[in-house]
Design a protein around this motif. Structure first.
Motif, PDB file in Angstrom:
ATOM      1  N   HIS A 646       0.843  -1.188   0.000  1.00  0.00           N
ATOM      2  CA  HIS A 646       0.000   0.000   0.000  1.00  0.00           C
ATOM      3  C   HIS A 646       0.882   1.242   0.000  1.00  0.00           C
ATOM      4  N   PRO A 650       0.214   6.985  -6.311  1.00  0.00           N
ATOM      5  CA  PRO A 650      -0.072   5.915  -7.267  1.00  0.00           C
ATOM      6  C   PRO A 650       1.156   5.061  -7.585  1.00  0.00           C
ATOM      7  N   TYR A 651       0.913   3.764  -7.752  1.00  0.00           N
ATOM      8  CA  TYR A 651       1.962   2.861  -8.224  1.00  0.00           C
ATOM      9  C   TYR A 651       2.109   2.987  -9.736  1.00  0.00           C
ATOM     10  N   THR A 652       3.332   2.897 -10.194  1.00  0.00           N
ATOM     11  CA  THR A 652       3.627   2.791 -11.622  1.00  0.00           C
ATOM     12  C   THR A 652       4.200   1.402 -11.872  1.00  0.00           C
ATOM     13  N   VAL A 661       6.806   3.551  -6.704  1.00  0.00           N
ATOM     14  CA  VAL A 661       5.942   4.569  -6.137  1.00  0.00           C
ATOM     15  C   VAL A 661       6.803   5.757  -5.751  1.00  0.00           C
ATOM     16  N   ARG A 682      -2.928  -4.625  -9.490  1.00  0.00           N
ATOM     17  CA  ARG A 682      -3.495  -3.527  -8.711  1.00  0.00           C
ATOM     18  C   ARG A 682      -4.735  -4.022  -7.974  1.00  0.00           C
ATOM     19  N   THR A 684      -8.056  -2.580  -5.199  1.00  0.00           N
ATOM     20  CA  THR A 684      -8.806  -1.401  -4.780  1.00  0.00           C
ATOM     21  C   THR A 684      -9.217  -1.551  -3.323  1.00  0.00           C
ATOM     22  N   VAL A 692      -4.720  10.199  -0.776  1.00  0.00           N
ATOM     23  CA  VAL A 692      -4.499   9.298  -1.899  1.00  0.00           C
ATOM     24  C   VAL A 692      -3.951   7.993  -1.356  1.00  0.00           C
ATOM     25  N   GLU A 693      -4.547   6.884  -1.760  1.00  0.00           N
ATOM     26  CA  GLU A 693      -4.023   5.565  -1.424  1.00  0.00           C
ATOM     27  C   GLU A 693      -4.078   4.692  -2.663  1.00  0.00           C
ATOM     28  N   ASP A 694      -3.035   3.910  -2.861  1.00  0.00           N
ATOM     29  CA  ASP A 694      -3.034   2.942  -3.948  1.00  0.00           C
ATOM     30  C   ASP A 694      -2.634   1.599  -3.370  1.00  0.00           C
ATOM     31  N   HIS A 695      -3.173   0.535  -3.960  1.00  0.00           N
ATOM     32  CA  HIS A 695      -3.021  -0.798  -3.396  1.00  0.00           C
ATOM     33  C   HIS A 695      -2.642  -1.784  -4.491  1.00  0.00           C
ATOM     34  N   GLY A 696      -1.836  -2.764  -4.122  1.00  0.00           N
ATOM     35  CA  GLY A 696      -1.469  -3.796  -5.073  1.00  0.00           C
ATOM     36  C   GLY A 696      -1.011  -5.048  -4.377  1.00  0.00           C
TER      37      GLY A 696
END
Length: 744
Positions: A646, A650-652, A661, A682, A684, A692-696
């Motif tokens: 997490h 955003p993750y690239t 990130v 990815r 959600t 902002v949070e991004d998850h994978g």
């Protein structure tokens, strides 16, 4: 509901004991996770001398009225103590040496299993006199009891004191006068009694009560203190006005112990402090009203705390109630001689509280419920330890645990840290003034370093009632603690590139014996990574209210942390109440060198079936600023495993098995080294308002009964060459110029 469940457990055990003796090997070590553990044990060197003893209560048809505690040294009985409690704190230090202890209930013939401990030169002496001596010390001190012996009115301040605290005095005067008109008086009419069913609406209601009560108790305490410092009538009048309003609140209304225990304890301790500081300036009628309000609020709290045969002695893992004992101790210390019942409250609470200030760690300090609740605990310490210490002469800041608590903050919330770590409220802002205040009472080089480097000021209220000079100001040399540390009793590890550098990289690892109970999450064997004041590997979500649907389904779940799940997000057990203590982790290895730190956690017990093994190994390559993580999972049935991650940006995705990130000016490149088709996907999660949070996840290509993840986390994406070679006994992973040995 919680008490009912505990009573049911006790009833079941009692019913079994009628027909048979306990079926487990040692009655002093309960089969129930929420029951107090037998300590000291495991030949551990004790941080405190004398150590505290504890054991589970003996369960029988006729409950014991006393226990015989036998302590031996070198095969010879050193002490025999008879105590009515299953928790015992000797009042005198032990000579250095190795000791063994056991305990016998007066209704049984079976001694507990002998356990051993060590008192060494490293064990710090911290003696707490018996109740009668403490009581005599309190009664011998005239009001105000809560202020230090060297407390002086402003007109008697030395130039040095003026220089150190003049700014705080001016600020407190300015704020208190301004808030006299902006802070509304507390009034029951504002808060009609409502449902106790948890909901978002109720939480907003409770928050409003908390805010207004907090403002009023602040005004009472600040005004009383300013009057004692300056003698100015404006402050006396404001203190009386606020105190009268608080005393007039219905102790059975929305600020009652049942409806809002935090509000009721704030009201009662504030009134006790106000009456203590203003002693001689309260007329008899007003003082009687304030004391009646204090009594009306303490009584239900005390009644609850002693229920079920002093319930916290058996089941201590109750965050609100353990704090409540401290409030009772502080109030009793201030009202002895004024409220007849205060002696009973005092004898119940004072040594219990000093003995076990916090139940969320062992003697080395720390706070298993997370740094946010650790900050709240530090705030409680600032409210309670000053009056207790000044009244009784026992300085809790000198307790070895308290020094360990300071070391915990230095490691897990060092100066420049971007946020909290682990547990509920990890998304909350840092309470830096409270942290600085707490650290200022600890006379160690590490605390001095912390105070010098935290860019904030302590609250004037606490500073103006503190001894002069502050304990931290007596330390000759300030120095940070080591760059890595383990707190085994809470299962936390910190690893830093350079703790003295605010731009440091910090790696935090958790595998905790407190499991997912109370304010802890299902995050055993999880990681958090910071660098340069930026969070790079974060924990997801937020707490709208305790155990809300959002909290249960996401915030507390393993999938919202940087840890292993399976089957599309199934993780560790988090929904079994006090049994969550059983679903736990453990730090099984830790080492640190100038170049490499290493920690290993075993979270097998945190998962339910079908998971049969969950081991995570973490290396921090300090000279490369790289983290290597090796996970090995096993299951009785085939599962698809996931390595959750997490970020607050955003993750690239760079390749099928690597991502990057970037958080402002710091980056993290995360790469799977598995060659079995592990890929990145990815995920959600619920939105976190305003953030902002991004998850994978790294996910295995197929279900299997075992899985290995080998992941390299490259801080600032330097992309040093990485290679793996096989040896006869294992594998060697080389990252740049650093090699580490991996198991097969």
């Amino acid at each position: 509901m919680k008490l009912a469940k505990q009573s049911l457990h006790a009833a079941v055990v009692l019913a079994m004991s009628v027909i048979a003796s306990p079926s487990w090997a040692d009655w002093a070590d309960s089969q129930y996770a929420e029951v107090i553990r037998p300590l000291p044990a495991n030949l551990e060197v004790q941080a405190q001398n004398p150590p505290a003893f504890s054991w589970a209560k003996f369960i029988s048809r006729t409950p014991p009225t006393s226990y015989k505690l036998e302590i031996t040294k070198g095969g010879v009985v050193y002490q025999t103590i008879t105590t009515p409690w299953n928790v015992y704190l000797p009042s005198k230090q032990f000579p250095a040496g190795t000791y063994t202890w056991r305990v016998l209930p007066n209704t049984g013939t079976e001694w507990s299993t002998p356990r051993s401990f060590v008192i060494s030169a490293a064990s710090k002496v911290f003696e707490v006199p018996e109740n009668d001596a403490l009581r005599a010390a309190v009664l011998a001190k005239p009001h105000p009891r809560m202020l230090p012996a060297d407390f002086k009115p402003v007109k008697s301040w030395s130039p040095e004191l003026v220089n150190a605290r003049g700014t705080a005095l001016a600020l407190l005067k300015k704020d208190t006068l301004a808030q006299a008109t902006t802070f509304v008086l507390a009034n029951d009419a504002s808060w009609p009694v409502t449902s106790t069913t948890p909901s978002a609406a109720r939480q907003l209601y409770i928050n409003d009560i908390t805010r207004v009560i907090g403002q009023n108790v602040r005004q009472l305490e600040a005004s009383a203190l300013l009057f004692r410092l300056t003698g100015e009538a404006v402050y006396l009048n404001e203190a009386l006005r606020r105190g009268d309003a608080l005393a007039a609140l219905n102790p059975s209304g929305m600020t009652s112990y049942v409806n809002h225990d935090i509000a009721t304890r704030s009201i009662m301790v504030s009134l006790a402090k106000g009456a203590d500081i203003l002693n001689g300036d309260l007329d008899a009628t007003r003082k009687a009203n304030w004391m009646a309000s204090v009594k009306a609020r303490v009584t239900p709290m005390y009644t609850d705390l002693i229920s079920n045969n002093y319930r916290l002695d058996e089941r201590p893992f109750d965050s609100h109630s353990t704090v409540a004992v401290g409030y009772v101790a502080a109030i009793a210390s201030l009202t002895l001689g004024d409220i007849p019942e205060a002696q009973t409250w005092f004898d119940f609470s004072i040594r219990r509280y000093i003995n076990s200030v916090m139940v969320w760690s062992g003697p080395e300090g720390g706070f298993g419920n997370g740094t946010a609740y650790g900050m709240f605990a530090a705030d409680y310490a600032m409210q309670l330890w000053q009056p207790i210490g000044a009244a009784t002469g026992v300085d809790i800041y000198k307790k070895p645990w308290s020094t360990g608590f300071a070391n915990y903050f230095a490691q897990f919330l060092p100066p420049g840290a971007p946020g909290n770590t682990f547990g509920d409220a990890h998304e909350e802002y840092l309470y830096l003034p409270q942290l600085k205040a707490y650290m200022s009472r600890i006379a160690t080089p590490a605390a001095a370093w912390y105070v010098q480097n935290v860019k904030t000021s302590e609250s004037p209220i606490t500073l103006l009632q503190a001894p002069f000079p502050l304990p931290v100001d007596t330390v000759a040399i300030a120095a940070p603690p080591p760059n890595a540390a383990v707190f085994p009793s809470i299962g936390w590890v910190a690893m830093h590139s350079n703790l003295a550098d605010r731009a440091r990289t910090s790696v935090f690892f958790k595998s905790s014996p407190y499991g997912s109970y109370n304010h802890s999450h299902g995050d055993q064997n999880s990681l958090v990574i910071d660098s340069g004041g930026r969070r790079l590997l974060t924990e997801a979500g937020y707490q709208d209210y305790y155990y809300s649907p959002l909290g249960v389904s996401w915030y507390r779940q393993t999938k919202s942390h940087n840890a292993i799940t399976y089957g599309g997000g199934i993780g560790q057990v988090t929904t079994e109440g006090s049994n969550n203590l059983k679903y736990k982790g453990k730090i099984t290895a830790f080492s640190t060198t100038a170049a490499v730190d290493y920690a290993e956690g075993d979270a097998t017990l945190a998962y339910s079936q079908p998971i049969t093994s969950a081991i995570r190994k973490v290396w921090y390559l300090r000279n490369q600023d790289v983290v290597v993580v090796l996970d090995k999972m096993a299951s009785s049935t085939a599962q698809t495993f996931e390595w959750n991650m997490h970020a607050v940006a955003p993750y690239t995705q760079e390749t099928a098995s690597s991502v990057k990130v970037t958080n402002v000016d710091r980056s993290l490149c995360i790469r799977s080294l598995s060659t079995d088709g592990t890929r990145w996907e990815r995920r959600t999660g619920p939105a976190n308002p305003g953030k902002v949070e991004d998850h994978g996840v790294f996910i295995k290509p197929a279900a299997a009964t075992s899985a290995e993840f080998l992941v390299v986390l490259d801080v600032n994406c330097k992309r040093a060459p990485v290679s793996i070679s096989n040896t006869s006994s294992g594998r060697v992973l080389k990252v740049g110029t650093t090699s580490i040995t991996l198991p097969k």
